[in-house]
Design a protein around this motif. Structure first.
Motif, short mmCIF file in Angstrom:
data_model
loop_
_atom_site.label_atom_id
_atom_site.label_comp_id
_atom_site.label_asym_id
_atom_site.label_seq_id
_atom_site.Cartn_x
_atom_site.Cartn_y
_atom_site.Cartn_z
N SER A 193 0.80 -1.22 0.00
CA SER A 193 0.00 0.00 0.00
C SER A 193 0.84 1.28 0.00
CB SER A 193 -0.93 0.01 1.21
OG SER A 193 -0.19 -0.04 2.42
N GLY A 194 2.13 1.15 0.21
CA GLY A 194 3.06 2.28 0.20
C GLY A 194 4.48 1.73 0.20
N PRO A 195 5.48 2.54 0.59
CA PRO A 195 6.82 1.99 0.72
C PRO A 195 6.82 0.84 1.72
CG PRO A 195 6.86 4.39 0.82
CD PRO A 195 5.43 3.98 0.87
N PRO A 196 7.42 -0.31 1.39
CA PRO A 196 7.41 -1.46 2.31
C PRO A 196 7.97 -1.07 3.67
CG PRO A 196 8.21 -2.14 0.15
CD PRO A 196 8.11 -0.63 0.12
N CYS A 197 7.29 -1.48 4.73
CA CYS A 197 7.72 -1.10 6.07
C CYS A 197 7.25 -2.13 7.08
CB CYS A 197 7.20 0.28 6.45
SG CYS A 197 5.39 0.38 6.53
N VAL A 198 7.91 -2.15 8.23
CA VAL A 198 7.49 -2.97 9.36
C VAL A 198 6.51 -2.16 10.19
CG1 VAL A 198 8.22 -4.23 11.41
CG2 VAL A 198 9.69 -4.20 9.38
N LEU A 199 5.26 -2.60 10.27
CA LEU A 199 4.25 -1.87 11.02
C LEU A 199 4.42 -2.05 12.52
CD1 LEU A 199 1.10 -2.73 8.86
CD2 LEU A 199 2.44 -0.61 8.82
N ALA A 200 4.80 -3.26 12.94
CA ALA A 200 4.94 -3.53 14.37
C ALA A 200 5.72 -4.82 14.58
CB ALA A 200 3.57 -3.63 15.04
N VAL A 201 6.43 -4.88 15.69
CA VAL A 201 7.07 -6.11 16.16
C VAL A 201 6.33 -6.52 17.43
CG1 VAL A 201 9.16 -7.20 17.01
CG2 VAL A 201 9.30 -5.55 15.13
N LEU A 202 5.75 -7.70 17.43
CA LEU A 202 4.93 -8.16 18.55
C LEU A 202 5.79 -9.00 19.49
CD1 LEU A 202 1.76 -9.22 16.51
CD2 LEU A 202 2.47 -6.94 17.27
N LYS A 203 6.02 -8.48 20.68
CA LYS A 203 6.89 -9.12 21.66
C LYS A 203 6.08 -9.60 22.85
CE LYS A 203 10.93 -6.35 20.39
NZ LYS A 203 12.07 -5.53 20.87
N LYS A 245 -0.93 -16.74 22.25
CA LYS A 245 -1.28 -15.34 22.42
C LYS A 245 -2.21 -14.90 21.30
CE LYS A 245 2.81 -13.71 24.95
NZ LYS A 245 2.11 -13.08 26.09
N LEU A 246 -3.18 -14.07 21.65
CA LEU A 246 -4.09 -13.46 20.69
C LEU A 246 -3.75 -11.98 20.59
CD1 LEU A 246 -7.44 -15.14 21.78
CD2 LEU A 246 -6.01 -15.72 19.82
N TRP A 247 -3.46 -11.54 19.36
CA TRP A 247 -3.05 -10.16 19.11
C TRP A 247 -4.13 -9.47 18.29
CZ3 TRP A 247 1.83 -9.22 21.23
CH2 TRP A 247 2.63 -10.35 21.48
N LYS A 248 -4.43 -8.22 18.65
CA LYS A 248 -5.34 -7.41 17.85
C LYS A 248 -4.56 -6.77 16.71
CE LYS A 248 -7.04 -4.86 21.20
NZ LYS A 248 -7.93 -3.89 21.87
N SER A 249 -5.03 -6.94 15.48
CA SER A 249 -4.26 -6.45 14.33
C SER A 249 -4.46 -4.96 14.07
CB SER A 249 -4.63 -7.25 13.08
OG SER A 249 -6.00 -7.10 12.77
N ASN A 250 -5.44 -4.34 14.72
CA ASN A 250 -5.65 -2.91 14.48
C ASN A 250 -4.66 -2.05 15.25
OD1 ASN A 250 -6.76 -3.54 16.96
ND2 ASN A 250 -8.52 -2.15 16.75
N ASP A 251 -4.30 -2.47 16.47
CA ASP A 251 -3.34 -1.69 17.25
C ASP A 251 -2.16 -2.54 17.75
OD1 ASP A 251 -4.52 -3.24 19.19
OD2 ASP A 251 -5.38 -1.57 20.32
#
Length: 450
Positions: free
Chosen positions: A169-179, A207-213
């Motif tokens: 959708s734009g320049p490739p980027c890491v949106l988040a690292v889930l730790k 673990k269940l992660w919310k993908s919006n935040d």
């Protein structure tokens, strides 16, 4: 021919990545990205590419010596394998259990005209590198695009982290690292509407992660403290997650209550892979004893074993993938299986209880690691039916499952310097993601579109 030689140059440089700028891994990935760009922009004929490949190989050997990878510590999920030379021609012979073609292609000339006259090799000419990610410090065990999404991709790693990236959708980027996990993460799954990501770990938690935040919604401990090795959302009831562990148990997690259901299904060994049919009624589980077990799953979570097939008692079943229609002309439910006896197998689903019958068997370099494969997602009227698999020789193979012998391989991507562990298409097949034992994720872009 020229594209194949370009891939060999790219693969040659990838093999020497570890010797360049050892203190700056970001520079190494930048080098490979620039190398890919130069290869696409340089106009040479096949003879010039051959001479260039020979000269560059000599220069790299003079500078760094013969490229040999050092051994690393071994574990159940990641064992180091000596790097063999990348094959200049694909050598994945195929044997057939019958002479019946999978797709009745001769009866649909008009339908195939809709998608054009390109060969299957032209349709899957993934040659350019869109982006390279290196946010993980250890092997990336699984990559998976979100459902019906062309841009978001999740990666799990032995470094105990997950990452979510945007690649289109734009320049490739890491949106988040889930730790949060304390040990390696062998697998995860997106929910049907992509609002949740479920990840399992050797630390005996899911673990269940919310993908919006990208926050952790819930952490659940395995009741018997067993290592959890794989998971999938139940397709017809995304409130349930099926989990396989190292004690041979398949258990169910209720997302709403955050509890493990009492129902479970027991088989031998460790459960390394899970998949289900379209509606989630039949679950297939593969273990480290070379077995595939079909399990009937009730809507309320009841589990009952129905069928069992032994592929090879001395191998691991590392990947399972189900497809109801391989093309619009072949309504033949199939199960794609990776086994650590150097094979990738295609099974027909022959009854309502999940019974399997071997249809094709392909040789693939695979002995030590959790290597995965996938069906190409788009069903079409084009002639041929394609699957893609990783390999311990560092290559990515596109295999036409209708063909026999060396002609079965229609494309080879050579850019990883270590074992390719996982494969994932986005929904429109414009991008392909592959991950390897060094923690690199390469996003390949399609050479031409339908």
């Amino acid at each position: 021919m020229t594209t194949a030689l370009q891939q060999q140059v790219f693969a040659l440089d990838a093999r020497y990545n570890a010797h360049r700028a050892t203190g700056s891994p970001n520079f190494r990935t930048l080098y490979i990205r620039r190398r890919s760009q130069l290869l696409r922009e340089t106009n040479r004929n096949a003879d010039q590419w051959k001479q260039y490949l020979k000269t560059r190989s000599n220069l790299l050997q003079q500078r760094y010596g013969n490229c040999k990878l050092e051994s690393a510590s071994s574990s159940n999920l990641s064992r180091t394998v000596s790097r063999t030379s990348i094959m200049t021609e694909c050598q994945i012979p195929v044997s057939a259990s019958s002479n019946v073609f999978l797709v009745p292609t001769k009866e649909a000339e008009a339908s195939r005209a809709i998608v054009g006259g390109n060969s299957i090799a032209e349709n899957y000419a993934f040659s350019g590198v869109h982006h390279i990610f290196d946010q993980h410090s250890a092997a990336v065990t699984m990559v998976k695009f979100a459902n019906n999404d062309r841009s978001r991709i999740c990666c799990s790693s032995l470094d105990c982290n997950l990452s979510v990236c945007d690649v289109a959708s734009g320049p490739p980027c890491v949106l988040a690292v889930l730790k949060g996990h304390k040990q390696a993460i062998p697998g995860f799954d997106w929910s049907a509407n992509n609002d949740l990501i479920a990840s399992v770990s050797l630390d005996a938690t899911i673990k269940l992660w919310k993908s919006n935040d990208f926050t952790c919604l819930r952490t659940l401990k395995e009741p018997n403290n067993a290592q959890m090795l794989c998971c999938i959302f139940q397709p017809s009831n995304n409130n349930l997650i099926l989990v396989g562990n190292n004690r041979g148990e398949i258990r169910i997690v209720n997302v709403s209550t955050g509890l493990f259901l009492k129902n479970s299904c027991k088989m031998s060994g460790s459960i390394l892979s899970l998949t289900s049919d379209t509606n989630g009624k039949i679950i297939w589980a593969g273990n480290d004893h070379g077995e595939i077990v079909a399990i009937f799953c009730e809507f309320n979570g009841g589990l009952y074993k129905t069928k069992r097939i032994l592929v090879d008692p001395n191998c691991y079943i590392t990947s399972l993938s189900y497809r109801a229609w391989i093309s619009r002309e072949a309504r033949d439910p199939l199960l794609l299986v990776n086994a650590s006896n150097n094979s990738m197998c295609l099974f027909s689903v022959i009854d309502a209880e999940g019974g399997l019958q071997l249809k094709r068997k392909f040789q693939n370099r695979h002995k030590r690691h959790i290597v995965r494969s996938t069906f190409c997602p788009i069903m079409s009227f084009r002639q041929g039916a394609c699957v893609v698999t990783g390999s311990e020789d560092g290559s990515v193979y596109f295999v036409d499952i209708e063909k026999i012998g060396n002609k079965a391989v229609v494309n080879t991507l050579q850019g990883h310097s270590r074992c390719v562990l996982s494969i994932s298409f986005n929904y429109d097949e414009s991008l392909l993601a592959t991950s390897d034992l060094d923690g690199l994720v390469i996003i390949w872009k399609r050479g031409n579109k339908e």
